[in-house]
Scaffold this active site. Structure first.
Site, short mmCIF file in Angstrom:
data_model
loop_
_atom_site.label_atom_id
_atom_site.label_comp_id
_atom_site.label_asym_id
_atom_site.label_seq_id
_atom_site.Cartn_x
_atom_site.Cartn_y
_atom_site.Cartn_z
N LYS A 1 11.20 7.04 14.42
CA LYS A 1 11.97 7.79 13.25
C LYS A 1 13.20 8.69 13.58
O LYS A 1 14.06 8.63 12.79
CB LYS A 1 10.61 8.76 12.51
N SER B 1 10.59 10.21 8.71
CA SER B 1 9.25 11.17 9.01
C SER B 1 9.77 12.52 9.11
O SER B 1 10.81 12.40 9.88
CB SER B 1 8.33 10.59 9.88
N TYR C 1 6.14 7.19 17.82
CA TYR C 1 6.25 7.46 16.27
C TYR C 1 7.70 8.32 16.02
O TYR C 1 8.63 7.86 15.53
CB TYR C 1 5.32 7.74 15.71
N ARG D 1 0.76 -1.00 0.06
CA ARG D 1 0.05 0.34 0.02
C ARG D 1 0.94 1.28 -0.13
O ARG D 1 2.15 1.08 0.27
CB ARG D 1 -0.78 0.10 1.33
P1 NAP Z 1 0.33 2.85 4.73
O1 NAP Z 1 -0.13 3.19 3.67
O2 NAP Z 1 -0.18 2.52 6.13
O3 NAP Z 1 1.26 1.51 4.39
C1 NAP Z 1 1.99 0.86 5.42
C2 NAP Z 1 2.88 -0.36 4.85
O4 NAP Z 1 3.40 -1.00 5.82
C3 NAP Z 1 1.79 -1.24 4.37
O5 NAP Z 1 2.22 -1.92 2.99
C4 NAP Z 1 1.85 -2.36 5.39
O6 NAP Z 1 1.79 -3.91 5.06
C5 NAP Z 1 3.18 -2.18 5.72
N1 NAP Z 1 3.65 -2.92 7.07
C6 NAP Z 1 3.17 -2.59 8.24
N2 NAP Z 1 3.57 -3.39 9.21
C7 NAP Z 1 4.27 -4.39 8.63
C8 NAP Z 1 4.92 -5.37 9.10
N3 NAP Z 1 5.04 -6.04 10.48
N4 NAP Z 1 5.60 -6.07 8.14
C9 NAP Z 1 5.60 -5.93 6.75
N5 NAP Z 1 4.82 -4.79 6.20
C10 NAP Z 1 4.25 -3.98 7.18
O7 NAP Z 1 1.30 3.95 5.01
P2 NAP Z 1 2.26 4.82 4.41
O8 NAP Z 1 1.92 6.29 4.61
O9 NAP Z 1 2.55 4.36 3.04
O10 NAP Z 1 3.87 4.76 4.96
C11 NAP Z 1 5.05 4.07 4.54
C12 NAP Z 1 6.11 4.65 5.28
O11 NAP Z 1 6.21 6.13 5.24
C13 NAP Z 1 5.97 4.33 6.93
O12 NAP Z 1 7.21 4.06 7.37
C14 NAP Z 1 5.69 5.66 7.54
O13 NAP Z 1 5.94 5.74 8.76
C15 NAP Z 1 6.65 6.71 6.35
N6 NAP Z 1 5.61 7.95 6.49
C16 NAP Z 1 4.58 8.07 5.90
C17 NAP Z 1 3.96 9.66 5.93
C18 NAP Z 1 2.53 9.69 5.56
O14 NAP Z 1 1.91 10.99 5.71
N7 NAP Z 1 1.88 8.88 4.77
C19 NAP Z 1 4.72 10.59 6.36
C20 NAP Z 1 5.97 10.34 6.86
C21 NAP Z 1 6.34 9.05 6.81
P3 NAP Z 1 0.59 -4.77 5.01
O15 NAP Z 1 -0.75 -3.93 5.00
O16 NAP Z 1 0.47 -5.74 3.91
O17 NAP Z 1 0.68 -5.34 6.49
#
Ligand code: NAP
Length: 243
Positions: free
Chosen positions: A156, A139, A152, A12
């Site tokens: 990070k 992040s 969190y 995702r």
């Molecule tokens: P997301 O849409 O919630 O996707 C999270 C992904 O992490 C999913 O594919 C999920 O896989 C995977 N995941 C979670 N726990 C896992 C585990 N134990 N083993 C394997 N996979 C796991 O989140 P996102 O926004 O894309 O975030 C991706 C990264 O960007 C994260 O590190 C997040 O902290 C960072 N980030 C996001 C934002 C933002 O605003 N979105 C901002 C700063 C940083 P499954 O669903 O298959 O379990």
């Protein structure tokens, strides 16, 4: 010879977009997922329509044994690993005083231990080949801290420390280690925010918009081609925080 990449949490959001982009650049991608099997299969099928083959691999990246199987799969199939994207992550919105040891373990293990253990498992291969590019998805909160997201932010900030220290240790092995620190990006992780809340956040951002996963994928594309950047935490946040 084609490059081989492992992307964690690629079912995702940001990880999915990174995996798609790498695959479209003729890089062999192993897209890791844990719970979202349907979405991972959809990603594989979507790319197949464009004649692009990727591997999808289920592994909980908080568990060493599952990480070992993921890395073993990559090594047996492709013999080498050029790129590791430590992207899998979770967030939580809670008062610090309400956080429990279980919360600590869940968030630190998913966001920080996973990057530690994944990196350790791919390193023998990268060191042997004297080549590697590791990108940790950090992040903005690891840099400036977020109220109600202390665990969190800790996880990070840990990623940022690991990125800098490891870049120094691995530079002589020609392995570059960098982090991308996104601001707010349109993914399921932010589905907790109402439209009003999102609009208020937009007002705080100089570029007046929420980021898209493609904004992060573009930076990944650049980092894997670059040969002289290491130990950097690259902020992609529309100017939300300029340090
Ligand atoms: P997301 O849409 O919630 O996707 C999270 C992904 O992490 C999913 O594919 C999920 O896989 C995977 N995941 C979670 N726990 C896992 C585990 N134990 N083993 C394997 N996979 C796991 O989140 P996102 O926004 O894309 O975030 C991706 C990264 O960007 C994260 O590190 C997040 O902290 C960072 N980030 C996001 C934002 C933002 O605003 N979105 C901002 C700063 C940083 P499954 O669903 O298959 O379990």
């Amino acid at each position: 010879m084609e490059k081989i990449a492992i992307v964690t949490g690629a079912s995702r959001g940001i990880g999915r977009e990174i995996a798609k982009n790498l695959a479209k650049k003729q890089i062999k991608v192993i897209a890791n997922y844990n719970n979202s099997e349907k979405e991972a299969n959809e990603l594989k099928e979507e790319l197949k329509k464009e004649n692009i083959e990727i591997d999808i691999f289920k592994a909980d990246v908080t568990k060493r044994e599952e990480i070992k199987k993921l890395v073993q799969f990559a090594e047996e199939k492709y013999k080498k690993i050029d790129i590791l994207i430590n992207n899998a992550g979770i967030s939580e919105y809670k008062m610090f005083s309400d956080e429990t040891d279980e919360d600590w373990n869940r968030i630190i293990n998913t966001n920080l231990y996973s990057a530690f253990a994944m990196t350790q498992e791919v390193l023998p291969n990268m060191i042997h080949n004297k080549n590697g590019c590791i990108i940790n998805i950090s992040s903005i909160w690891g840099i400036v801290g977020a109220s109600l997201e202390v665990l969190y932010s800790i996880s990070k900030a840990g990623i940022n420390g690991m990125t800098k220290a490891l870049a120094k240790e691995l530079g002589p092995s020609n392995i570059r280690v960098n982090a991308i620190a996104p601001g707010i990006i349109k993914t399921q992780m932010n589905s907790k925010f109402s439209i009003d809340e999102i609009n208020k956040i937009k007002e705080e951002i100089p570029l007046e918009k929420i980021g898209d996963p493609s904004d992060i994928a573009k930076c990944v594309n650049w980092l894997i081609e670059d040969e002289y950047t290491t130990g950097q935490i690259i902020s992609i946040n529309g100017g939300w925080s300029i340090t």
